[in-house]
Design an enzyme around this catalytic site. Structure first.
Site, PDB file in Angstrom:
ATOM      1  N   TYR A 193      -8.423   0.897  13.749  1.00  0.00           N
ATOM      2  CA  TYR A 193      -8.143  -0.333  13.329  1.00  0.00           C
ATOM      3  C   TYR A 193      -9.241  -1.730  13.622  1.00  0.00           C
ATOM      4  O   TYR A 193      -9.376  -2.527  12.767  1.00  0.00           O
ATOM      5  CB  TYR A 193      -7.170  -0.774  14.553  1.00  0.00           C
ATOM      6  CG  TYR A 193      -5.794  -0.071  14.311  1.00  0.00           C
ATOM      7  CD1 TYR A 193      -4.808  -0.310  13.311  1.00  0.00           C
ATOM      8  CD2 TYR A 193      -5.614   1.217  15.037  1.00  0.00           C
ATOM      9  CE1 TYR A 193      -3.700   0.350  13.144  1.00  0.00           C
ATOM     10  CE2 TYR A 193      -4.399   2.123  14.806  1.00  0.00           C
ATOM     11  CZ  TYR A 193      -3.360   1.648  13.863  1.00  0.00           C
ATOM     12  OH  TYR A 193      -2.613   2.554  13.558  1.00  0.00           O
ATOM     13  N   GLU A 246      -4.642  16.595   4.659  1.00  0.00           N
ATOM     14  CA  GLU A 246      -5.745  16.100   4.136  1.00  0.00           C
ATOM     15  C   GLU A 246      -7.068  16.815   4.563  1.00  0.00           C
ATOM     16  O   GLU A 246      -7.936  16.408   4.254  1.00  0.00           O
ATOM     17  CB  GLU A 246      -5.842  14.610   4.023  1.00  0.00           C
ATOM     18  CG  GLU A 246      -4.672  13.865   3.257  1.00  0.00           C
ATOM     19  CD  GLU A 246      -5.011  12.337   3.513  1.00  0.00           C
ATOM     20  OE1 GLU A 246      -5.850  12.028   4.035  1.00  0.00           O
ATOM     21  OE2 GLU A 246      -3.938  11.675   2.922  1.00  0.00           O
ATOM     22  N   CYS A 248      -2.121   4.038   5.120  1.00  0.00           N
ATOM     23  CA  CYS A 248      -2.017   3.398   6.592  1.00  0.00           C
ATOM     24  C   CYS A 248      -2.145   4.721   7.712  1.00  0.00           C
ATOM     25  O   CYS A 248      -2.467   4.715   8.775  1.00  0.00           O
ATOM     26  CB  CYS A 248      -0.747   2.746   6.789  1.00  0.00           C
ATOM     27  SG  CYS A 248       0.823   3.392   6.372  1.00  0.00           S
ATOM     28  N   HIS A 249      -1.608   5.894   7.314  1.00  0.00           N
ATOM     29  CA  HIS A 249      -1.760   6.964   8.030  1.00  0.00           C
ATOM     30  C   HIS A 249      -3.242   7.533   8.455  1.00  0.00           C
ATOM     31  O   HIS A 249      -3.488   8.295   9.355  1.00  0.00           O
ATOM     32  CB  HIS A 249      -1.039   8.281   7.452  1.00  0.00           C
ATOM     33  CG  HIS A 249      -1.593   8.851   6.263  1.00  0.00           C
ATOM     34  ND1 HIS A 249      -1.286   8.165   5.171  1.00  0.00           N
ATOM     35  CD2 HIS A 249      -2.285   9.704   5.986  1.00  0.00           C
ATOM     36  CE1 HIS A 249      -2.029   8.688   4.131  1.00  0.00           C
ATOM     37  NE2 HIS A 249      -2.779   9.878   4.744  1.00  0.00           N
ATOM     38  N   ASN A 270       2.936  -1.979   6.228  1.00  0.00           N
ATOM     39  CA  ASN A 270       2.469  -1.645   5.003  1.00  0.00           C
ATOM     40  C   ASN A 270       3.844  -1.133   4.149  1.00  0.00           C
ATOM     41  O   ASN A 270       4.496  -0.063   4.479  1.00  0.00           O
ATOM     42  CB  ASN A 270       1.505  -0.241   5.164  1.00  0.00           C
ATOM     43  CG  ASN A 270       1.301   0.321   3.793  1.00  0.00           C
ATOM     44  OD1 ASN A 270       1.201  -0.343   2.418  1.00  0.00           O
ATOM     45  ND2 ASN A 270       0.486   1.619   3.804  1.00  0.00           N
TER      46      ASN A 270
END
Length: 157
Positions: A94, A152, A125-126, A117
């Site tokens: 952040y 991912e 946003c994850h 979001n």
């Protein structure tokens, strides 16, 4: 006017039902939901987003190529656009996002914008974590955030 009408379609992902919403040729929302609307009125842009989301979950897509449209404050839009720069399989803090939007002391405001979001997954946003490397905050639940990051190839210690 047809282009002002909201269109929706759904994707049953491995981590829950996803509702994709579009309006005027752009995606405006992608959220986890518990139930579908009674009447599904899709649109080619929504169907394309659905196809790309399916490819993402099948590990055949790492970047989305779809028009999106944000509804929010100027600051929120700035944060959401910055989220798009965090690549697949990577994370940012952040604090890093706050610094990148020239508001280094606005870490909490970035967190609040991240939490609002409207186009999750496509606007990743994850991929935003705490400065200490820990998972913090995710509207869909931390377990989904962890699943998406692992999907991912990013594993939390």
């Amino acid at each position: 006017m047809l282009e002002d009408k909201l269109h929706y379609n759904y994707y049953e992902s491995p981590i829950g039902l996803i509702e994709i919403g579009g309006k005027a040729g752009a995606i405006i929302s992608l959220n986890f939901v518990d139930i579908q609307r009674e009447k599904i009125e899709s649109h080619p842009v929504v169907d394309e987003a659905l196809r790309q989301i399916a490819e993402y979950f099948a590990r055949k897509r790492r970047e989305f190529e779809i028009d999106i449209s944000f509804a929010g404050t100027d600051f929120q839009k700035q944060v959401w656009r910055q989220l798009l720069s965090v690549p697949y399989g990577k994370v940012a803090s952040y604090k890093k996002i706050a610094t990148s939007v020239n508001r280094p002391k606005a870490v909490r405001a970035v967190g609040a914008a991240n939490g609002r979001n409207p186009i999750s997954i496509i606007v990743p946003c994850h991929r935003i974590i705490g400065s200490n490397g820990k998972l913090v905050g995710y509207g869909g639940g931390l377990w989904r955030k962890e699943w998406l990051l692992e999907h991912e190839g990013y594993y939390i210690n």
